[in-house]
Design an enzyme around this catalytic site. Structure first.
Site, PDB file in Angstrom:
ATOM      1  N   HIS A 142       0.810  -1.221   0.000  1.00 44.41           N
ATOM      2  CA  HIS A 142       0.000   0.000   0.000  1.00 44.41           C
ATOM      3  C   HIS A 142       0.840   1.266   0.000  1.00 44.41           C
ATOM      4  O   HIS A 142       0.297   2.374  -0.049  1.00 44.41           O
ATOM      5  CB  HIS A 142      -1.010   0.004   1.165  1.00 44.41           C
ATOM      6  CG  HIS A 142      -0.419   0.112   2.534  1.00 44.41           C
ATOM      7  ND1 HIS A 142      -0.149  -0.984   3.327  1.00 44.41           N
ATOM      8  CD2 HIS A 142      -0.089   1.192   3.279  1.00 44.41           C
ATOM      9  CE1 HIS A 142       0.327  -0.592   4.492  1.00 44.41           C
ATOM     10  NE2 HIS A 142       0.376   0.736   4.481  1.00 44.41           N
ATOM     11  N   SER A 263       4.464   1.735   8.029  1.00 47.81           N
ATOM     12  CA  SER A 263       4.186   0.661   7.069  1.00 47.81           C
ATOM     13  C   SER A 263       5.383   0.491   6.138  1.00 47.81           C
ATOM     14  O   SER A 263       5.950   1.465   5.666  1.00 47.81           O
ATOM     15  CB  SER A 263       2.951   1.008   6.237  1.00 47.81           C
ATOM     16  OG  SER A 263       1.790   0.986   7.011  1.00 47.81           O
TER      17      SER A 263
END
Length: 314
Positions: A142, A263
Site C-alpha cells: 500500500h 508501514s
C-alpha cells in the site's frame, strides 16, 4: 420457396465448426486462478528468470546476505521538497500503539542498519522502506499502490537514514514500482508487500538489510521494527523491540508499538548467521484489528523471498 426444417443439433454443430474472429478457446491452464504472488510492475514486465548474487539456500529455508555498505555520506544534506501524510491514513489497522508507547528515537541514523532504513515520500503517502540491494527498497504494497483508487504512485523519493531535516545520504528517485497481483488486483492484506527500483546505487553507501525465510513456527524470535511514524517529528526514525507472538502462513504477529508511516518497515533480527548481519523476516503492514491484540506484517515466505530476489535483480 420452400424451407426445410433444420434440427437444433445440426445447427449447433455447424456453427461450432466455423472459426470465430478474435476468439480462441481458453486453455485449462490460463483459465486457472492467477497466483496472488505473481509479480507485477508499474512499468514493463518482470523478468523472473534473473536472480541476484548473495543468495544462500538451506534444506528448510533461504537467505539473502546483509551488506554494511561504505557509510559514505553526501557532502551536504539535501533539502526536502515534500511533506506527506502517512499512506493508508484512515484505513483499518494501519497504526497501533499497544498500551504505553515504548518506541525510542534513533538519534544516530548513520549507524548500520538504521542508515539502510528509509523514509519514503510519494503522492499516495509517506511510508518506510529498507534497502535490499544497491538500488532496491522493500516496502509494503500500500506504499506503492492504492487499491481504493486503483492507481500506482506516480513518484516517490527515498531518503535512507533520514533524521528530520538531515538527509546524510541524500535521496533517490523511484524509476519503477513492483508488487504482486494479490495486492494490486484484490487489495488482499496477506499480499501487501512491494519494492521500489531507484535511479542510483544509494545502497552501496547505506548498505542493505538481509532477509530470510524458514518453514515452521517463528514464535519467540526476537525482532525489532524501526521506521518513520507520522505521529512523531517529521522524518525522524523510531524503533521498538519485541518478539514474534503468533505465526501464520502469510502473517507474523508481534506487540511492537507502531504508527501510520511505519508501514513497510523491516521486522528484523539484529543478527542472524544466515544473513551474516541484520535479517528481516517480515514487512510491517498492519496494526491491531479484528479482535486480535497484535500488530502484524507480511511474512517473508519462500515465495515472498523469491520475489524480493527477482525485483532486486531487475
Amino acid at each position: 420457396m420452400k424451407f426445410r426444417k433444420i434440427s437444433t443439433a445440426f445447427l449447433f454443430a455447424a456453427l461450432a465448426s466455423l472459426p470465430l474472429a478474435g476468439w480462441s478457446p481458453v486453455s485449462t491452464a490460463s483459465a486457472a486462478k492467477i497466483d496472488p504472488h505473481t509479480p507485477v510492475a508499474k512499468y514493463g514486465t518482470v523478468n523472473t528468470s534473473v536472480k541476484p548474487a548473495g543468495i544462500k539456500t538451506f534444506s528448510d529455508g533461504g537467505a539473502s546476505l546483509a551488506y554494511e555498505g561504505t557509510g559514505q555520506q553526501v557532502s551536504a544534506s539535501q533539502p526536502t521538497f515534500n511533506r506527506v501524510n502517512p499512506a493508508g491514513t484512515g484505513t483499518v489497522g494501519t497504526q497501533s500503539v499497544i498500551g504505553t508507547d515504548q518506541r525510542t528515537q534513533v538519534t544516530n541514523t548513520t549507524a548500520f542498519p538504521y542508515r539502510a532504513i528509509a523514509h519514503i515520500e510519494s503522492d499516495i503517502g509517506g511510508c518506510t522502506g529498507w534497502m535490499i540491494g544497491p538500488r532496491t527498497v522493500a516496502t509494503a504494497g500500500h506504499c506503492v499502490y492504492d487499491p481504493g483508487t486503483r492507481r500506482w504512485a506516480s513518484w516517490a523519493k527515498v531518503y535512507p537514514g533520514r533524521n528530520g531535516s538531515s538527509t546524510p545520504y541524500g535521496y533517490a528517485n523511484a524509476v519503477n514500482f513492483f508488487s504482486v497481483s494479490g495486492w494490486v488486483q484484490n487489495g488482499d492484506t496477506n499480499y501487501d508487500y512491494a519494492a521500489i527500483k531507484l535511479d542510483k546505487d544509494i545502497g552501496n553507501s547505506t548498505g542493505w538489510i538481509g532477509y530470510r525465510w524458514q518453514s515452521g513456527s517463528m514464535n519467540g524470535i526476537a525482532e525489532n521494527i524501526s521506521g518513520y511514524p507520522g505521529d512523531k517529528a517529521y522524518g525522524t526514525q523510531w524503533q521498538h523491540a519485541d518478539q514474534i507472538r503468533e505465526t501464520y502462513t502469510l502473517k507474523l504477529h508481534y506487540a511492537n508499538d507502531t504508527y501510520g508511516g511505519q508501514s513497510g518497515s523491516p521486522v528484523y533480527e539484529s543478527y542472524h548467521s544466515s544473513c551474516g548481519g541484520p535479517c528481516s523476516i517480515a514487512v510491517h503492514t498492519n496494526g491491531v484489528y479484528g479482535g486480535n491484540p497484535y500488530n502484524r506484517g507480511t511474512r517473508i515466505t519462500q515465495t515472498v523471498y523469491n520475489n524480493f530476489n527477482t525485483w532486486k535483480a531487475q
